[in-house]
Write an enzyme that holds these catalytic residues in place. Structure first.
Site, mmCIF file in Angstrom:
data_model
loop_
_atom_site.group_PDB
_atom_site.id
_atom_site.type_symbol
_atom_site.label_atom_id
_atom_site.label_comp_id
_atom_site.label_asym_id
_atom_site.label_seq_id
_atom_site.Cartn_x
_atom_site.Cartn_y
_atom_site.Cartn_z
ATOM 1 N N CYS A 17 8.808 1.825 -4.730
ATOM 2 C CA CYS A 17 7.821 2.897 -4.570
ATOM 3 C C CYS A 17 8.527 4.243 -4.721
ATOM 4 C CB CYS A 17 7.154 2.830 -3.205
ATOM 5 S SG CYS A 17 6.437 1.231 -2.803
ATOM 6 N N CYS A 29 9.250 6.054 -8.207
ATOM 7 C CA CYS A 29 8.221 6.907 -8.833
ATOM 8 C C CYS A 29 7.761 8.030 -7.911
ATOM 9 C CB CYS A 29 6.991 6.086 -9.204
ATOM 10 S SG CYS A 29 7.257 4.946 -10.566
ATOM 11 N N HIS A 30 7.496 7.667 -6.633
ATOM 12 C CA HIS A 30 6.825 8.615 -5.725
ATOM 13 C C HIS A 30 7.784 9.497 -4.934
ATOM 14 C CE1 HIS A 30 2.849 6.821 -6.347
ATOM 15 N NE2 HIS A 30 3.374 5.623 -6.154
ATOM 16 N N CYS A 85 -0.156 -0.949 -8.233
ATOM 17 C CA CYS A 85 1.145 -0.318 -8.489
ATOM 18 C C CYS A 85 2.235 -1.372 -8.593
ATOM 19 C CB CYS A 85 1.500 0.634 -7.342
ATOM 20 S SG CYS A 85 1.050 2.335 -7.653
ATOM 21 N N HIS A 90 -23.541 0.159 16.385
ATOM 22 C CA HIS A 90 -22.631 1.289 16.168
ATOM 23 C C HIS A 90 -23.336 2.601 15.816
ATOM 24 C CE1 HIS A 90 -19.147 -1.150 16.874
ATOM 25 N NE2 HIS A 90 -19.575 -2.047 16.011
ATOM 26 N N CYS A 108 -15.982 -8.633 12.931
ATOM 27 C CA CYS A 108 -17.331 -8.263 13.385
ATOM 28 C C CYS A 108 -18.368 -9.258 12.855
ATOM 29 C CB CYS A 108 -17.693 -6.848 12.931
ATOM 30 S SG CYS A 108 -16.839 -5.564 13.848
#
Lengths: 247, 130
Positions: free
Chosen positions: A64, A67-68, A101, A167, A208
């Protein structure tokens, strides 16, 4: 004229029924809040640290970082996911973007709810801590959000309950000793005390579903991503809290 | 003392067969109300006498204190079976039917939450709360 007024009223009432967004943090006991607030005590930070290690590795292939750069460069990015991907022509989740990615870098996609994918998504979301959640609600994403809203508002399962029944309509009431929150997701991925584990929005949705004895939505399914998109849009403006602690 | 216990035991044995059906229904009614996989009633209702502190019971449905003085056993049964008949917007799950349900988990598909006998036991216990 009366018809027009009635039509206007019908449009306004559902909007009024949705209260201002309130983070799940505000529904926690003080000791749980304290756990979230302290980075040394917050168990979710273990996943952020795992994400940090994965971010840098493997050094010889396309990490990662290659590139970042530093994860801090992605500040603000997590706050806009899920988003409309014009190439895929659908909304995609942050987890799906991470896997996209990886595959571009010839790395295997990580399974949903794996420690590794939770670690990387926790790391990315953590960079946006304090930034207002701000998914796009206009353009082609609007239809996906609408489908998410419809899912949220539909009663399902053997208990015949919609997400909205509790909710939206019963926020602040108690299920046994537990106060019902708005079901906001600005803290995800979360460390959930009940699970003694980290969980994504997808895991929470399936939990849920199971609680109302409905068929659990598969994590990463288009419906689950669109429901997350609606949940995020519904809480736009709330600060990102990742990794939040929830009961 | 020993003799007393002995006699009590004999009394229980003698009285057992005559009392047990009613007693069994009473205790199973209360158990089914508490059981989170069965009635789970106190998740939404306060039910005095169920053996849980009030703060550990929900506040979504009305309190069932003295409910036997307000509703007959048959009326209670009808509400447990399908509360939508009394209020179409109710959030109380229909315990005795699966009519009109969507997206039910395959594990539970085609059957209601409680059996007729279980609903009978719960309504019986609630009817005694006066």
């Amino acid at each position: 004229m009366i018809r027009l007024l009635a039509a206007l009223l019908l449009c306004v009432v559902p909007m009024l029924a949705r209260a201002d967004p309130v983070s799940g943090y505000d529904f926690l006991l003080p000791e749980t809040r304290a756990l979230q607030d302290d980075d040394f005590a917050n168990p979710g930070m273990l996943w952020v640290e795992l994400g940090q290690r994965l971010w840098d590795a493997p050094a010889d292939k396309g990490s990662c970082r290659s590139c970042h750069g530093a994860p801090e460069n992605l500040r603000g990015v997590g706050a806009v996911y899920p988003l409309w991907d014009p190439e895929l022509e659908r909304v995609i989740s942050l987890e799906q973007r991470i896997n996209q990615c990886r595959e571009r870098q010839n790395e295997a996609a990580l399974p949903y709810s794996s420690r590794e994918l939770l670690g990387l998504s926790a790391l990315v979301m953590h960079q946006s801590r304090g930034i207002p959640q701000s998914v796009r609600t206009d353009g082609p994403a609007a239809e996906a959000i609408e489908r998410g809203r419809l899912y949220f508002d539909t009663r399902r399962g053997q208990l015949n309950l919609s997400c909205s029944n509790c909710h939206d309509d019963l926020t602040g009431h108690r299920l046994r000793g537990e106060v019902i929150s708005q079901g906001q997701v600005n803290g995800f991925p979360i460390y959930r005390q009940l699970w003694q584990d980290m969980g994504s929005v997808g895991r929470m949705i399936a939990w849920c579903n199971d609680a109302v004895r409905a068929e659990p939505l598969a994590e990463g399914s288009q419906m689950a991503v669109e429901l997350e998109m609606y949940l995020r849009a519904r809480g736009n403006g709330l600060p990102i809290e990742s990794p939040a602690v929830r009961r | 003392m020993v003799r007393y216990h002995h006699l009590t035991a004999i009394w229980l044995i003698c009285a057992g067969p005559a009392l047990s059906p009613a007693l069994a229904q009473q205790s199973s009614g209360a158990e089914l109300i508490r059981d989170s996989a069965k009635g789970n009633c106190s998740i939404c209702h306060v039910i005095p006498g169920i053996g849980l502190p009030e703060e550990a019971q929900g506040d979504i449905g009305p309190s069932l204190a003295g409910v036997g003085g307000r509703l007959t056993e048959a009326e209670l049964r009808a509400r447990i079976i399908d509360a939508r008949k009394f209020n179409p917007q109710t959030v109380m799950p229909p315990y005795g039917t699966n009519e009109g349900m969507t997206d039910v988990n395959p594990r539970y598909r085609g059957k209601p939450i409680l059996t007729e006998g279980e609903i009978h036991a719960i309504a019986g216990w609630l009817a005694m709360q006066k």
